[in-house]
Design a protein around this motif. Sequence first.
Motif, PDB file in Angstrom:
ATOM      1  N   ASP A   8      28.049-110.268  -8.417  1.00  0.00           N
ATOM      2  CA  ASP A   8      28.992-111.281  -7.953  1.00  0.00           C
ATOM      3  C   ASP A   8      29.963-111.666  -9.063  1.00  0.00           C
ATOM      4  OD1 ASP A   8      26.685-112.258  -9.132  1.00  0.00           O
ATOM      5  OD2 ASP A   8      26.214-113.660  -7.533  1.00  0.00           O
ATOM      6  N   ARG A 174      23.531-119.328  -9.414  1.00  0.00           N
ATOM      7  CA  ARG A 174      23.762-119.050  -7.990  1.00  0.00           C
ATOM      8  C   ARG A 174      23.319-120.244  -7.136  1.00  0.00           C
ATOM      9  NH1 ARG A 174      21.909-113.726  -9.784  1.00  0.00           N
ATOM     10  NH2 ARG A 174      23.699-112.306  -9.729  1.00  0.00           N
ATOM     11  N   ASN A 177      24.708-120.410  -3.580  1.00  0.00           N
ATOM     12  CA  ASN A 177      23.995-119.585  -2.601  1.00  0.00           C
ATOM     13  C   ASN A 177      22.712-120.252  -2.143  1.00  0.00           C
ATOM     14  OD1 ASN A 177      25.214-117.475  -4.871  1.00  0.00           O
ATOM     15  ND2 ASN A 177      25.741-116.976  -2.756  1.00  0.00           N
ATOM     16  N   LYS A 202      30.011-117.323 -10.671  1.00  0.00           N
ATOM     17  CA  LYS A 202      29.559-116.496  -9.557  1.00  0.00           C
ATOM     18  C   LYS A 202      30.003-117.072  -8.205  1.00  0.00           C
ATOM     19  CE  LYS A 202      25.539-114.267 -11.707  1.00  0.00           C
ATOM     20  NZ  LYS A 202      25.910-114.506 -13.107  1.00  0.00           N
ATOM     21  N   ALA A 203      30.358-118.350  -8.200  1.00  0.00           N
ATOM     22  CA  ALA A 203      30.799-118.997  -6.961  1.00  0.00           C
ATOM     23  C   ALA A 203      32.277-118.782  -6.685  1.00  0.00           C
ATOM     24  CB  ALA A 203      30.500-120.497  -7.017  1.00  0.00           C
ATOM     25  N   GLY A 256      29.542-119.473  -0.907  1.00  0.00           N
ATOM     26  CA  GLY A 256      28.117-119.160  -0.965  1.00  0.00           C
ATOM     27  C   GLY A 256      27.580-118.763   0.391  1.00  0.00           C
ATOM     28  N   ASN A 260      26.006-115.086   1.416  1.00  0.00           N
ATOM     29  CA  ASN A 260      24.671-114.964   2.016  1.00  0.00           C
ATOM     30  C   ASN A 260      24.733-114.212   3.338  1.00  0.00           C
ATOM     31  OD1 ASN A 260      23.977-116.579  -0.134  1.00  0.00           O
ATOM     32  ND2 ASN A 260      23.114-118.237   1.088  1.00  0.00           N
ATOM     33  N   SER A 284      19.303-115.194  -0.114  1.00  0.00           N
ATOM     34  CA  SER A 284      20.600-115.666  -0.596  1.00  0.00           C
ATOM     35  C   SER A 284      21.609-114.513  -0.545  1.00  0.00           C
ATOM     36  CB  SER A 284      20.475-116.286  -1.994  1.00  0.00           C
ATOM     37  OG  SER A 284      19.915-115.361  -2.911  1.00  0.00           O
ATOM     38  N   ASN A 285      22.180-114.128  -1.670  1.00  0.00           N
ATOM     39  CA  ASN A 285      23.275-113.156  -1.636  1.00  0.00           C
ATOM     40  C   ASN A 285      22.948-111.809  -2.275  1.00  0.00           C
ATOM     41  OD1 ASN A 285      23.273-114.425  -4.248  1.00  0.00           O
ATOM     42  ND2 ASN A 285      25.327-113.608  -4.599  1.00  0.00           N
ATOM     43  N   THR A 286      21.674-111.555  -2.543  1.00  0.00           N
ATOM     44  CA  THR A 286      21.298-110.286  -3.171  1.00  0.00           C
ATOM     45  C   THR A 286      20.344-109.504  -2.277  1.00  0.00           C
ATOM     46  OG1 THR A 286      19.588-111.491  -4.396  1.00  0.00           O
ATOM     47  CG2 THR A 286      21.640-111.037  -5.554  1.00  0.00           C
ATOM     48  N   SER A 319      29.368-111.407  -2.632  1.00  0.00           N
ATOM     49  CA  SER A 319      30.080-112.530  -3.228  1.00  0.00           C
ATOM     50  C   SER A 319      30.960-113.209  -2.192  1.00  0.00           C
ATOM     51  CB  SER A 319      30.957-112.041  -4.384  1.00  0.00           C
ATOM     52  OG  SER A 319      32.089-111.324  -3.874  1.00  0.00           O
TER      53      SER A 319
END
Length: 338
Positions: A8, A174, A177, A202-203, A256, A260, A284-286, A319
């Motif tokens: 991200d 994060r 997220n 990262k946001a 975020g 996600n 979350s986002n991964t 991201s």
Amino acid sequence: MRYDFGSDNTAGMAPSALEGLIQANAGFVPSYGADAITARAADQIRQRLDADADVRFVFSGTAANAIALSMLTYPFEAVLAHNAAHVCTDETGAPGFFGQGVGLIGLPGFSGRIDPLALKAQLTEPEVGHRQPPAALSLTQATEYGAVYTEEELRHLIEPVKARGYGVHMDGARLANAAAAGFDLKDIARLGVDILVFGGAKAGASCVEALVLFDKSLARRLDNRLKQAGQTASKARTLAGPMLGLLESGDWEAGGAHANLMAQRLAAGIATRSPFVLAHPVESNTVFVRMPAEAHQRLKALGWACYQFDDGSVRFVCSWATQEEAVDELIAAIAGLN
């Protein structure tokens, strides 16, 4: 190469963050954080946390984490953290550098969450003069494997260390997220966290992170500490402006949530269209995928930047800027490895 899912950090600044920088750049204002833009950004963070805290903006998460931990421990003490936490694996000894010798004690736990039983076992270890005793706990929300701690899970980790008088730090690189996944930011102060790193880079901001001190006694001579560490911005408004843009627009939360959602789309596609399995729940986002080395190399040869993580799985990160079309292209590429 396609860097859409490499990290991200590979995405640029969100439009609202860029606009925040442009607006912050106008005219003449006091320097070194004594400006209205920096104050507004700090107030936005306090409102989200529902806490009266001291807030400073710094250039990197590594510096924020390391300086925070140095404020909670003496050089002859150590910090308890998950063994895959960023402070343990990706900060080149910065906690020990800023803490003049502070140590790290790695703890196990699935998906980056610290196992409460492992923490309990460590807390019952006798203190001896030949090794560094723990004096603080570091938590990551969301974790390096994308897990999001619940309020109850955090409480079961924080209460026993607070009972011993230890400090608590939270790495929130994060955090946006985690919030989008349902974590209540107001729980952070209520649970007894002493220092939070409130993530901006990262946001969708530039290189900014906020150091948030709930325990104001730790703020004594904070500005001197930051200056010595090279983390005091003379043109502080250009550091706080992008964060302010994200927060006042609501894009910190919206970005975020989008990241996600894209991770869920990617995970669903991999699970249903490819022979590979997910290594961790996607909260979350991964997205982490069990993929043979040969398949991973073929995917990279197709132009997709992604790397093998500590547990051997291959990580993909979404991201604020991730596009549905890119997700679908990646799914098709991974399915084609069959």
